[in-house]
Design an enzyme around this catalytic site. Structure first.
Site, PDB file in Angstrom:
ATOM      1  N   ARG A 139      -9.027   4.157 -30.478  1.00 11.07           N
ATOM      2  CA  ARG A 139      -9.130   3.642 -31.845  1.00 11.07           C
ATOM      3  C   ARG A 139     -10.610   3.435 -32.177  1.00 11.07           C
ATOM      4  O   ARG A 139     -11.413   3.217 -31.274  1.00 11.07           O
ATOM      5  CB  ARG A 139      -8.391   2.309 -31.967  1.00 11.07           C
ATOM      6  CG  ARG A 139      -6.887   2.468 -31.965  1.00 11.07           C
ATOM      7  CD  ARG A 139      -6.195   1.131 -31.936  1.00 11.07           C
ATOM      8  NE  ARG A 139      -6.399   0.454 -30.658  1.00 11.07           N
ATOM      9  CZ  ARG A 139      -6.098  -0.816 -30.429  1.00 11.07           C
ATOM     10  NH1 ARG A 139      -5.604  -1.557 -31.407  1.00 11.07           N
ATOM     11  NH2 ARG A 139      -6.285  -1.342 -29.246  1.00 11.07           N
ATOM     12  N   GLN A 160      -8.939  -9.547 -31.682  1.00 10.46           N
ATOM     13  CA  GLN A 160      -8.149  -8.327 -31.877  1.00 10.46           C
ATOM     14  C   GLN A 160      -6.855  -8.282 -31.071  1.00 10.46           C
ATOM     15  O   GLN A 160      -6.699  -8.983 -30.080  1.00 10.46           O
ATOM     16  CB  GLN A 160      -8.993  -7.115 -31.514  1.00 10.46           C
ATOM     17  CG  GLN A 160     -10.205  -6.940 -32.399  1.00 10.46           C
ATOM     18  CD  GLN A 160      -9.868  -6.592 -33.833  1.00 10.46           C
ATOM     19  OE1 GLN A 160      -8.710  -6.454 -34.207  1.00 10.46           O
ATOM     20  NE2 GLN A 160     -10.891  -6.469 -34.650  1.00 10.46           N
ATOM     21  N   ASP A 161      -6.011  -7.368 -31.520  1.00 11.48           N
ATOM     22  CA  ASP A 161      -4.782  -7.028 -30.795  1.00 11.48           C
ATOM     23  C   ASP A 161      -3.935  -8.260 -30.486  1.00 11.48           C
ATOM     24  O   ASP A 161      -3.347  -8.374 -29.415  1.00 11.48           O
ATOM     25  CB  ASP A 161      -5.106  -6.261 -29.500  1.00 11.48           C
ATOM     26  CG  ASP A 161      -5.460  -4.798 -29.783  1.00 11.48           C
ATOM     27  OD1 ASP A 161      -5.408  -4.409 -30.956  1.00 11.48           O
ATOM     28  OD2 ASP A 161      -5.779  -4.073 -28.822  1.00 11.48           O
ATOM     29  N   TYR A 162      -3.893  -9.203 -31.441  1.00  8.43           N
ATOM     30  CA  TYR A 162      -2.987 -10.366 -31.354  1.00  8.43           C
ATOM     31  C   TYR A 162      -3.295 -11.281 -30.171  1.00  8.43           C
ATOM     32  O   TYR A 162      -2.396 -11.756 -29.478  1.00  8.43           O
ATOM     33  CB  TYR A 162      -1.514  -9.909 -31.375  1.00  8.43           C
ATOM     34  CG  TYR A 162      -1.287  -8.836 -32.406  1.00  8.43           C
ATOM     35  CD1 TYR A 162      -1.631  -9.072 -33.741  1.00  8.43           C
ATOM     36  CD2 TYR A 162      -0.814  -7.571 -32.082  1.00  8.43           C
ATOM     37  CE1 TYR A 162      -1.500  -8.086 -34.700  1.00  8.43           C
ATOM     38  CE2 TYR A 162      -0.679  -6.579 -33.043  1.00  8.43           C
ATOM     39  CZ  TYR A 162      -1.019  -6.848 -34.344  1.00  8.43           C
ATOM     40  OH  TYR A 162      -0.896  -5.871 -35.293  1.00  8.43           O
ATOM     41  N   TYR A 163      -4.591 -11.506 -29.989  1.00  8.14           N
ATOM     42  CA  TYR A 163      -5.020 -12.498 -28.991  1.00  8.14           C
ATOM     43  C   TYR A 163      -4.325 -13.836 -29.269  1.00  8.14           C
ATOM     44  O   TYR A 163      -3.978 -14.569 -28.346  1.00  8.14           O
ATOM     45  CB  TYR A 163      -6.537 -12.671 -29.059  1.00  8.14           C
ATOM     46  CG  TYR A 163      -7.163 -13.434 -27.900  1.00  8.14           C
ATOM     47  CD1 TYR A 163      -7.651 -12.757 -26.785  1.00  8.14           C
ATOM     48  CD2 TYR A 163      -7.303 -14.824 -27.937  1.00  8.14           C
ATOM     49  CE1 TYR A 163      -8.243 -13.440 -25.726  1.00  8.14           C
ATOM     50  CE2 TYR A 163      -7.894 -15.522 -26.883  1.00  8.14           C
ATOM     51  CZ  TYR A 163      -8.363 -14.818 -25.781  1.00  8.14           C
ATOM     52  OH  TYR A 163      -8.941 -15.503 -24.739  1.00  8.14           O
TER      53      TYR A 163
END
Lengths: 448, 452
Positions: free
Chosen positions: A273, B186-189
Site C-alpha cells: 500500500r 494505522q490499521d485499527y491500532y
C-alpha cells in the site's frame, strides 16, 4: 428535549424499555461498587517474583511495570550508573536526573543496582534469579548467556523458570544473529514493522511527504503488552504443569505480527500500500476533518451510515451520484478526493458541538427505527489531551491516576488496565531512585 | 548442547516443531460473542494458544467484517481480513433475540470458562446474557466486556470505533508534523492494542482463578488502553504544558527521525543513550560535537534547538549514504537504524517466516494462503494456526450435539424456528464455490455428546 434526557441518549432499541433501563441503572451501581473500590481486593500474581534487566529499551521496562501492576514483586536490576533509559525523556524534562517515561513506568517496582562486570555482581544476580519466577531480558541477545546466566544455563537447574526475552530481531533466526548488535528503539521498531510507510501525504512538500511515525511509542507498548500476555500464558501453563519456558518477543515484529493486515494485504494484492493522506484503506469517511472551531473525527463508512451523514449535512444530492453510492474505496483516491472536498465544505459550516449533537440525535432516533436502515454516522471532537482531562467520565472511572511522590508532589499517570472485579491491576507506589531498594532487597535475598 | 547461543535458541524456539508441542490453554472453553476486530482478537489470542473458541454469530448476518472487506476484495468467497482475525474458532449461529436462542447461549456460557463480548455497553445485560445473568449459573466465569469507554460512567453508551476511541483519548492529536494534518494510528491500532490488553486481562483472570477458584468481570475500555500509552498526563503535570505532535522526531531520543538515503530509501534512526550517540558520531566523523557540553549531556541534547542541530547533521549524513551502508554501519557500531519497510516486504520477509509471525498455511477448506501467524514465540507451548474461518453456522451440529447433547430432531426444530441458522447466499458468508457441504463430515456431524 430536556437536558436530562439528552444525557441518557441510547443507540440501540434494545436499551430503551423501562425494565431494561432499570436493570442497567442497578448494573451501573453494582459496577461502581465492584470496579470503583479496589482496596482489599486480590492480586493476580503476588506469588510471582520478576527480575527485570533492560538496557535502554522501554519494551522491557513497560512489560515489567504491567506485571508489577498485576501484583508481581518486580525487581529492576541496573548497572551502578543506572539504565540509560532513565534519560530517555521528551525535551530532556527530568526530576533529579530521571526522565518522565521512566518515572511513569516505575510503577510498583523495586530498584537495585549491581555491577555485572564484577564476579561479585554476577554471583549476586545469579543468586537473585535463583529465587525468581520470571526473568525479563531486554538486553542485547546473547549478553546474559555470555555472562553464564542466560536461559540455557539457568534452565539446567530451574525447569520452572520463565525467561522473557525482548529485543529488536528476537533471540533466534539467522537475522537475529546477524543483527544482534543493533539496539532497540520504538521508532526503528515501527519502521521495521512497516508502520510509518502507511502514514502521510505524498503530495505534501518535502520532508512532509515522508512516511510518518506514530506519535506514541506504538511498537514499544504493543511489544510490552504482547510480552505480558505471553508471560501470563506461560505462568498459567506453569501453574498446571510446573514447567517453565523461554518466551521471545521481537519489537520489530510486534505491530505487524499482531495487527497482521499488512500481511493479508500483501497476500491478496501482491503489492505494498502507499500513503494516501488521511484516507483509510477500508473505510470512507473515516478520518479527521475541520469544523468551524477545530478538528472533528468522522466515522460513517457503511452505506447506511454514509446516507445518514449526507442527510444530516443536507447533501442528499450526493446520493444520486453513482460514484459515491456503492464504491467509496481507496483504489481510486482522486474520486474520493472529489467527495471529500464536498464534505470538507459542509463540515466547515458547523461547530464541533453542533455536528456531534446532530449525529448523536440522529443515531438515537435511528436506533428506534424498525428496519434498522437509518445508519449511525458518528462525529466526535478530535480531542487534545488537555481536553480529555476535562471529561468527567475519566474522573468517575479514575482512568488517570493521581499519585504522590516526595520530590514530584502530586502528578498524573495513566491508571492500570483493564478494570477487573476480583483482582484489579493497580498502582501501589511510584518510586524510581537509583539503587533505592538495595538495602531491602540485598538483605531479603541474601546478596552481598 | 550447541555452543553457539543462536543455535541453542533456534533448537528450542523453532516454530516448525510447534505442532508436536503442548498447548497452554488446552481445556479452556471460550464463548466468543464478539464481532469486527476488538473482541475477536481477544479470543484469537486464546485460540492461538489452544483454547476452544465458540464464536456465536447472528444467522444470515454474521460478523460484520465478513462482508465489510477492503477494496471489495474477497478470497474464495471469504473476506481475507476476517480470516486473519478468527483462526481456530468454531462457528455457530444463534438468534439471541428469540427466547430459545438466549437459552442456548446461556447453556453454552454455563459450560465455558471465558465469555468475550464487544457490543454496546449494556446490550448483553438487556438481552439476558450479560455478566449478572451468566455469573448466576456459572459463578467461576471470566466475563470480559469490551467497549469504547467501559461499562460504567457518563460516556458508557457513547458510540465507539477504533478511530473514535483514538479521538476521545487524545491520541488522535499526536501523529503528524506540527502545524500540519494530524493522522490516525494505522490499521485499527485502536482495536488491536485494546484487544491484546483484553487478552492480557483474560490471562490474568485465568491465573487468578487457577489460584483462588474465583471468576470475575473484566471491563475493558478501548480509550483507556490508548490513554495508558500516553506520556501527556505526566508531562502536563510536570511542565504545565501539553506535548504536541513532533513529526518524525521522537523528542525523547536525539538524534531521531525518518531520513532519506542517497539511494532514495527511507531509514529510521533513534539514538537511545550516550554510547550509541558516540558510535553514531564516530561513523559520521562528527566527533567534534561530543566535545561541546550541550551535545555531550543527554538532557541538554534533548532540548529544542540543540536537537535540531543534531538532527540536521544526521539528515545530511544519511543523504550521502545508501540504505545498505547505513544498516551495516549500525550493526557494526551498535546504534538503532532500520529501513521503513512496506507491506509487500513484510509478506515475503524470510525472517518473519522463520519466526512464525508470518505463515504459509494450508487449510482443509480454503487451501494455501499467507497469514499473520503468532506474534510471540514460546518454547514449550507455542501458538499455532490450526484452521481458518468457516461459513456462518458451519459448526452448529458439531457444537450443539457434542457440547449440549442436542439431538438431530431438536436441531431440525431449532432450524425451523429460526433459532439457529446459516449463511445467506452472499459473498463473505457462504462456503467457497468449489466446496461440497453435503459431504462435509463436520457440517453434517452425526456423532453424539462427549459430556464434558
Amino acid at each position: 428535549m430536556t437536558e436530562k434526557s439528552e444525557k441518557q441518549l441510547v443507540f440501540s432499541k434494545h436499551l430503551t424499555s423501562k425494565a431494561t433501563q432499570n436493570h442497567l441503572a442497578e448494573f451501573d451501581k453494582l459496577l461502581v461498587g465492584m470496579m470503583g473500590n479496589v482496596e482489599n481486593k486480590g492480586w493476580v500474581i503476588d506469588d510471582i517474583k520478576v527480575i527485570e534487566l533492560s538496557d535502554s529499551s522501554f519494551a522491557g521496562i513497560i512489560a515489567a511495570a504491567i506485571l508489577a501492576e498485576f501484583g508481581a514483586e518486580v525487581i529492576k536490576v541496573e548497572p551502578p550508573e543506572g539504565d540509560p533509559a532513565r534519560k530517555i525523556t521528551p525535551y530532556g524534562i527530568n526530576i533529579n536526573g530521571v526522565g518522565l517515561p521512566f518515572i511513569m513506568e516505575s510503577k510498583n517496582k523495586y530498584h537495585i543496582t549491581m555491577d555485572l562486570k564484577t564476579d561479585a555482581g554476577r554471583d549476586n544476580l545469579s543468586k537473585l534469579i535463583g529465587q525468581a519466577d520470571v526473568v525479563i531480558d531486554a538486553t542485547k541477545p546473547g549478553y546474559l548467556d555470555s555472562l553464564g546466566i542466560g536461559y540455557r544455563q539457568l534452565n539446567r537447574s530451574r525447569k520452572d523458570l520463565i525467561y522473557l526475552a525482548i529485543s529488536p530481531f528476537g533471540h533466534f533466526t539467522g537475522k537475529a544473529e546477524s543483527m544482534f548488535n543493533i539496539p532497540d528503539s520504538d521508532l526503528t521498531a515501527q519502521c521495521e514493522s512497516g508502520y510509518p510507510y502507511l502514514t502521510g501525504d505524498p503530495k505534501a512538500p518535502e520532508p512532509y511527504n515522508y512516511p510518518i511515525k506514530a506519535g506514541i511509542w506504538a511498537a514499544w507498548y504493543m511489544s510490552a503488552v504482547l510480552a505480558v500476555a505471553g508471560t501470563l500464558t506461560a505462568l498459567f501453563h506453569r501453574r498446571r504443569t510446573g514447567e517453565g519456558q523461554m518466551i521471545d518477543v521481537a519489537t520489530n515484529d510486534a505491530i505487524s505480527g499482531w495487527q497482521g493486515f499488512q500481511i493479508v494485504w500483501g497476500f491478496t494484492n501482491e503489492m505494498p500500500r502507499v500513503r494516501v493522506g488521511n484516507f483509510d484503506w477500508c473505510l470512507f469517511p473515516y478520518g479527521y476533518y475541520e469544523a468551524k472551531d477545530g478538528y472533528i473525527t468522522v466515522a460513517a463508512s457503511s452505506d447506511a451510515d454514509f446516507r445518514g451523514l449526507i442527510k444530516i449535512l443536507k447533501r442528499w444530492d450526493l446520493e444520486n451520484d453513482w460514484r459515491f453510492l456503492l464504491d467509496r474505496i481507496t483504489d481510486d483516491v482522486d474520486k474520493l478526493r472529489d467527495l471529500e472536498k464536498e464534505f470538507k465544505k459542509e463540515f466547515a459550516k458547523y461547530t464541533r458541538q453542533e455536528l456531534v449533537k446532530k449525529t448523536l440525535q440522529y443515531g438515537a432516533d435511528g436506533a428506534r427505527d424498525k428496519l434498522r436502515s437509518k445508519g449511525f454516522p458518528i462525529v466526535v471532537e478530535t480531542r487534545t489531551p488537555a481536553e480529555v482531562l476535562k471529561e468527567k467520565h475519566w474522573k468517575v472511572r479514575k482512568s488517570i491516576a493521581e499519585v504522590e511522590h516526595p520530590q514530584l508532589g502530586r502528578f498524573m499517570v495513566p491508571n492500570s488496565i483493564p478494570k477487573m472485579s476480583e483482582s484489579p491491576p493497580r498502582i501501589k507506589w511510584i518510586r524510581f531512585g537509583l539503587g533505592e531498594d538495595n538495602e531491602l532487597i540485598y538483605k531479603k535475598y541474601g546478596l552481598k | 548442547m550447541p555452543d553457539n547461543y543462536f543455535d541453542f535458541t533456534k533448537s528450542i524456539l523453532d516454530p516448525s516443531t510447534a505442532g508436536q508441542k503442548s498447548e497452554a490453554l488446552k481445556g479452556i472453553r471460550v464463548l466468543d460473542l464478539s464481532r469486527v476486530i476488538y473482541g475477536p482478537v481477544v479470543a484469537k489470542w486464546l485460540g492461538l494458544f489452544g483454547a476452544e473458541i465458540i464464536k456465536v454469530e447472528e444467522p444470515e448476518e454474521g460478523d460484520n467484517w465478513r462482508t465489510g472487506t477492503y477494496w471489495a476484495k474477497y478470497w474464495k468467497d471469504s473476506c481475507p481480513y476476517f480470516q486473519s482475525l478468527n483462526p481456530n474458532k468454531y462457528f455457530i449461529a444463534i438468534d439471541v433475540k428469540l427466547p430459545r436462542g438466549r437459552e442456548l447461549i446461556l447453556e453454552l456460557a454455563k459450560k465455558s470458562d471465558v465469555v468475550v463480548e464487544n457490543f454496546r455497553a449494556g446490550l448483553v445485560e438487556a438481552w439476558g446474557i450479560g455478566y449478572t445473568q451468566v455469573s448466576k449459573i456459572n459463578p467461576k466465569v471470566i466475563y470480559i466486556s469490551c467497549c469504547g469507554y467501559g461499562q460504567y460512567g457518563p460516556l458508557k453508551f457513547f458510540p465507539s470505533w477504533d478511530l473514535i476511541a483514538q479521538s476521545m483519548s487524545g491520541v488522535a492529536r499526536l501523529t503528524g508534523f506540527p502545524g500540519r494534518d494530524t493522522y490516525k494510528l494505522q490499521d485499527y491500532y485502536g482495536d488491536f492494542f485494546p484487544g491484546i490488553c483484553g487478552a492480557m486481562g483474560v490471562m490474568a483472570a485465568l491465573n487468578y482463578r487457577e489460584r483462588t477458584g474465583k471468576g470475575q468481570l473484566i471491563d475493558m475500555a478501548q480509550a483507556e488502553a490508548l490513554m495508558r500509552t500516553m506520556l501527556n498526563w505526566i508531562y502536563i503535570s510536570v511542565t504545565g504544558k501539553d506535548l504536541e505532535r513532533t513529526g518524525n522526531v521522537d523528542p525523547s531520543m536525539i538524534p531521531s527521525g525518518i531520513f532519506k538515503t542517497k539511494d532514495s530509501n527511507f531509514v529510521g534512526i533513534a539514538i537511545a543513550n550516550d554510547k550509541q550517540f558516540a558510535s553514531m558520531l564516530k561513523v559520521m566523523n562528527r566527533g567534534d560535537l561530543v566535545e561541546q557540553e550541550e551535545f555531550a549531556d543527554t538532557f541538554k541534547r534533548l532540548q529544542e534547538g540543540t536537537a535540531e542541530i543534531i538532527n540536521k547533521a544526521v539528515e545530511e549524513w544519511v543523504a550521502c549514504h545508501t540504505l545498505g551502508e547505513i544498516l551495516s554501519l549500525a550493526q557494526q557500531n551498535g546504534f538503532p537504524a532500520a529501513e521503513v519497510k512496506n507491506d509487500w516486504q513484510l509478506t515475503n520477509d524470510k525472517w518473519r517466516r522463520e519466526r512464525g509471525s508470518v505463515v504459509e498455511f494450508e487449510d482443509d477448506m480454503y487451501g494455501k494462503g499467507i497469514w499473520p501467524g503468532v506474534p510471540v514465540a514460546m518454547e514449550k507451548t507455542p501458538g499455532r494456526i490450526k484452521w481458518l474461518t468457516r461459513p456462518i453456522g458451519y459448526h452448529n451440529r458439531y457444537i450443539l450435539k457434542k457440547l449440549l447433547g442436542i439431538s438431530e430432531d431438536e436441531i431440525k426444530q431449532l432450524e425451523k424456528e429460526r433459532v439457529i441458522g446459516y449463511w445467506a447466499n452472499r459473498v463473505g458468508q457462504r462456503p467457497p464455490y468449489y466446496y461440497d457441504m453435503q459431504t462435509d463430515p463436520v457440517f453434517n456431524y452425526s456423532g453424539g455428546t462427549n459430556n464434558d
